[in-house]
Design a protein around this motif. Structure first.
Motif, PDB file in Angstrom:
ATOM      1  N   LYS A 259       0.852  -1.199   0.000  1.00 43.44           N
ATOM      2  CA  LYS A 259       0.000   0.000   0.000  1.00 43.44           C
ATOM      3  C   LYS A 259       0.887   1.248   0.000  1.00 43.44           C
ATOM      4  O   LYS A 259       0.614   2.231  -0.711  1.00 43.44           O
ATOM      5  CB  LYS A 259      -0.900  -0.045   1.244  1.00 43.44           C
ATOM      6  N   ALA A 260       1.968   1.208   0.769  1.00 44.46           N
ATOM      7  CA  ALA A 260       2.925   2.322   0.785  1.00 44.46           C
ATOM      8  C   ALA A 260       3.494   2.514  -0.621  1.00 44.46           C
ATOM      9  O   ALA A 260       3.647   3.645  -1.089  1.00 44.46           O
ATOM     10  CB  ALA A 260       4.045   2.043   1.781  1.00 44.46           C
ATOM     11  N   GLY A 261       3.761   1.412  -1.304  1.00 47.52           N
ATOM     12  CA  GLY A 261       4.283   1.475  -2.673  1.00 47.52           C
ATOM     13  C   GLY A 261       3.322   2.227  -3.587  1.00 47.52           C
ATOM     14  O   GLY A 261       3.746   3.029  -4.427  1.00 47.52           O
ATOM     15  N   GLU A 262       2.027   1.995  -3.410  1.00 50.20           N
ATOM     16  CA  GLU A 262       1.041   2.680  -4.254  1.00 50.20           C
ATOM     17  C   GLU A 262       1.053   4.185  -3.977  1.00 50.20           C
ATOM     18  O   GLU A 262       0.921   5.000  -4.888  1.00 50.20           O
ATOM     19  CB  GLU A 262      -0.353   2.079  -4.034  1.00 50.20           C
ATOM     20  N   ALA A 263       1.218   4.540  -2.699  1.00 50.50           N
ATOM     21  CA  ALA A 263       1.282   5.966  -2.350  1.00 50.50           C
ATOM     22  C   ALA A 263       2.567   6.592  -2.905  1.00 50.50           C
ATOM     23  O   ALA A 263       2.547   7.702  -3.450  1.00 50.50           O
ATOM     24  CB  ALA A 263       1.220   6.119  -0.830  1.00 50.50           C
ATOM     25  N   ILE A 264       3.661   5.852  -2.811  1.00 45.94           N
ATOM     26  CA  ILE A 264       4.957   6.349  -3.317  1.00 45.94           C
ATOM     27  C   ILE A 264       4.881   6.520  -4.844  1.00 45.94           C
ATOM     28  O   ILE A 264       5.385   7.499  -5.404  1.00 45.94           O
ATOM     29  CB  ILE A 264       6.083   5.366  -2.913  1.00 45.94           C
ATOM     30  N   ALA A 265       4.220   5.571  -5.510  1.00 48.94           N
ATOM     31  CA  ALA A 265       4.063   5.661  -6.969  1.00 48.94           C
ATOM     32  C   ALA A 265       3.327   6.959  -7.325  1.00 48.94           C
ATOM     33  O   ALA A 265       3.698   7.663  -8.277  1.00 48.94           O
ATOM     34  CB  ALA A 265       3.287   4.458  -7.486  1.00 48.94           C
ATOM     35  N   HIS A 266       2.317   7.274  -6.553  1.00 49.06           N
ATOM     36  CA  HIS A 266       1.567   8.518  -6.798  1.00 49.06           C
ATOM     37  C   HIS A 266       2.504   9.725  -6.721  1.00 49.06           C
ATOM     38  O   HIS A 266       2.489  10.616  -7.572  1.00 49.06           O
ATOM     39  CB  HIS A 266       0.412   8.661  -5.796  1.00 49.06           C
ATOM     40  N   THR A 267       3.347   9.731  -5.698  1.00 51.27           N
ATOM     41  CA  THR A 267       4.260  10.861  -5.497  1.00 51.27           C
ATOM     42  C   THR A 267       5.222  11.025  -6.671  1.00 51.27           C
ATOM     43  O   THR A 267       5.408  12.142  -7.177  1.00 51.27           O
ATOM     44  CB  THR A 267       5.094  10.636  -4.206  1.00 51.27           C
ATOM     45  N   TYR A 268       5.826   9.927  -7.109  1.00 53.62           N
ATOM     46  CA  TYR A 268       6.816  10.025  -8.206  1.00 53.62           C
ATOM     47  C   TYR A 268       6.152  10.373  -9.532  1.00 53.62           C
ATOM     48  O   TYR A 268       6.769  11.004 -10.392  1.00 53.62           O
ATOM     49  CB  TYR A 268       7.642   8.726  -8.307  1.00 53.62           C
ATOM     50  N   ASN A 269       4.916   9.966  -9.671  1.00 53.37           N
ATOM     51  CA  ASN A 269       4.167  10.346 -10.862  1.00 53.37           C
ATOM     52  C   ASN A 269       3.866  11.845 -10.807  1.00 53.37           C
ATOM     53  O   ASN A 269       4.037  12.575 -11.790  1.00 53.37           O
ATOM     54  CB  ASN A 269       2.870   9.530 -10.905  1.00 53.37           C
ATOM     55  N   HIS A 270       3.455  12.291  -9.651  1.00 51.60           N
ATOM     56  CA  HIS A 270       3.044  13.684  -9.467  1.00 51.60           C
ATOM     57  C   HIS A 270       4.229  14.651  -9.600  1.00 51.60           C
ATOM     58  O   HIS A 270       4.140  15.670 -10.283  1.00 51.60           O
ATOM     59  CB  HIS A 270       2.394  13.811  -8.078  1.00 51.60           C
ATOM     60  N   ILE A 271       5.339  14.322  -8.965  1.00 50.74           N
ATOM     61  CA  ILE A 271       6.464  15.272  -8.961  1.00 50.74           C
ATOM     62  C   ILE A 271       7.341  15.153 -10.207  1.00 50.74           C
ATOM     63  O   ILE A 271       7.779  16.154 -10.751  1.00 50.74           O
ATOM     64  CB  ILE A 271       7.369  15.068  -7.712  1.00 50.74           C
ATOM     65  N   TYR A 272       7.598  13.902 -10.641  1.00 52.91           N
ATOM     66  CA  TYR A 272       8.625  13.721 -11.678  1.00 52.91           C
ATOM     67  C   TYR A 272       8.080  13.288 -13.042  1.00 52.91           C
ATOM     68  O   TYR A 272       8.856  13.100 -13.978  1.00 52.91           O
ATOM     69  CB  TYR A 272       9.661  12.687 -11.210  1.00 52.91           C
TER      70      TYR A 272
END
Ligand SMILES: O=C(O)[C@H]1O[C@H](OP(=O)(O)OP(=O)(O)OC[C@H]2O[C@@H](n3ccc(=O)[nH]c3=O)[C@H](O)[C@@H]2O)[C@H](O)[C@@H](O)[C@H]1O
Length: 440
Positions: A259-272
């Motif tokens: 679940k943390a991975g899914e949240a982290i994926a969101h962040t890297y998609n959003h920022i980078y």
């Protein structure tokens, strides 16, 4: 009295002493030669091990579980994949597509169950595939080595290294402009998280972030498809599980890290601007599977006449899983790769909105564990010694059931293998791999 004639003895002594001198000179010469050769050999070996530019060896995710087998193989592999021109050539050769517009995919966890199947499928259709795996000993590493052998027969190279090793990852991206990463390396298993919690954080959180860091900085940035898990649904009771349902009640640390991975994926998609697709796999099984999973060790124990624990819920209800056959999962992974849009960032900066997706990949028809055992009994022609016990509170959930309409809509995902047919193929493989007789 005339002195005794010693001239003969003196001559003999002089001769003997001469012979001794000659022999000792020969001996010294021979020893020097030997010493020179040994020194040369040692020097060559030292040069070989210390001056070649090999990629750093993996720091095993589960170092506490390393064994001699793995260590020995690490040394051999580091020598073989020793960096330098010939190693880079092998890396390039493995990653180069052999069809027009073919993908060039870095598959992490390539010696794993899903990773090895996906690598073969991609290679067979002409894509370039480079594997990365740390060959840790969470389960029998010899099975991973056997998968590696299978892949190498299809010209797929697996680099031995860890996803936490950013130098190695950067080096691979320096050599190959990968179009995609299929990120499957992870610490799997729901129940083991209580024994070794940090291995989950190390692989599923820190390792994933490391992969994303390298991907974000790469030019071009690759699109990333990665393994999430059905376990993120945790204590969700709405069925079938849909991607729209809440996933904020993980029942195990494994689930929490996915679940943390899914949240982290969101962040890297959003920022980078990284293109990211998470696939929630539902209890994947089949040939070359994972020995830590129930269908696998039930088979082993039943063959050996050992008892097995069949879990039921606290109120004595059946425990069930949406068991999904490996070939269906492979089709889902390939479909996700084929429909992944390009990442939009460059130079570590986002240049526009990028694709962010999550899909269930299940079978859509849950089967109880009791039924699973019955199918195995029939295929193996043995009666299982069943202990029916209440499911321990160790992270397991009572049932899973996938709704896959999103994956069907977006890349035609349609599972076609029911549990009986899939287990038949598994048992056939198991019998031939471990050399046992079975009904199939
Ligand atoms: O979909 C996932 O995301 C996960 O799937 C898999 O987890 P699970 O669905 O829990 O599979 P698995 O352990 O084979 O247990 C199967 C069934 O047997 C029951 N079970 C288990 C052990 C036992 O001794 N007795 C028993 O009845 C048990 O209660 C369960 O009902 C992957 O391992 C995991 O890495 C992750 O990918």
């Amino acid at each position: 009295m005339a002195p005794p004639d010693t001239s003969k003895t003196t001559k003999l002594e002089r001769y003997n002493s001469y012979i001794r001198r000659v022999n000792s000179t020969k001996l010294i010469a021979a020893s020097s030669k030997l010493l020179f050769r040994v020194t040369l050999l040692v020097a060559l070996l030292l040069i070989f091990f210390f001056t070649i530019n090999y990629p750093p060896l993996s720091s095993d995710n589960n170092t506490s579980h390393s064994n001699i087998h793995t260590t020995t193989h690490n040394l051999l592999s580091s020598a073989f994949y020793g960096g330098g021109a010939s190693w880079e050539k092998q890396v390039r050769h493995s990653s180069t597509p052999h069809r027009p517009n073919g993908l060039s995919v870095l598959v992490t966890g390539a010696a794993g169950f899903v990773g090895s199947h996906c690598s073969l499928a991609l290679k067979k259709r002409g894509d370039g595939v480079l594997g990365l795996d740390n060959f840790n000993s969470y389960y029998d590493p010899s099975l991973k080595r056997a998968r590696q052998d299978l892949l190498s027969k299809h010209q797929i190279l697996i680099v031995e290294g860890d996803i936490n090793d950013d130098e190695l990852l950067k080096k691979l991206f320096d050599i190959v402009p990968f179009t995609h990463i299929l990120h499957l390396a992870a610490q799997a298993g729901v129940r083991y998280a209580m024994q070794n919690p940090l291995s989950y954080v190390n692989s599923n959180v820190a390792g994933f972030v490391n992969v994303l860091e390298v991907a974000k900085a790469a030019d071009p940035q690759p699109a990333i498809v990665w393994a999430s898990s059905s376990s993120v649904y945790g204590l969700n009771t709405k069925v079938p599980f849909s991607e729209e349902h809440k996933t904020d009640q993980p029942a195990s640390l494994y689930a929490a890290t996915k679940k943390a991975g899914e949240a982290i994926a969101h962040t890297y998609n959003h920022i980078y601007g990284l293109s990211l697709t998470g696939l929630r796999f539902f209890t994947v099984y089949g040939p070359w599977g994972r020995p830590d999973m129930a269908y696998f060790f039930f088979t082993k124990d039943m063959v050996q006449g050992k008892p097995i624990n069949v879990y039921v819920t606290q109120d004595d209800k059946e425990v069930a899983r949406d068991f999904t056959y490996i070939d269906d999962i492979v089709k889902g992974c390939v479909g996700a790769l084929d429909t992944a849009e390009k990442s939009t960032g460059s130079g570590g900066k986002k240049r526009g909105p990028a694709q962010l997706r999550v899909y269930n990949l299940g079978n859509t028809s849950p089967v109880s564990v009791r039924k699973l055992v019955a199918i195995l009994e029939n295929l193996l022609n043995v009666k299982a010694k069943k202990n029916v016990v209440k499911m321990p509170r160790n992270g397991d959930v009572p049932f899973t059931h996938a709704n896959v309409s999103l994956a069907l809509r977006d890349f035609g995902y349609k599972p076609t293998t029911d549990l009986s047919s899939g287990l038949r193929k598994f048992v056939k493989w198991y019998a031939s791999y471990y050399g046992i007789q079975s009904r199939v």
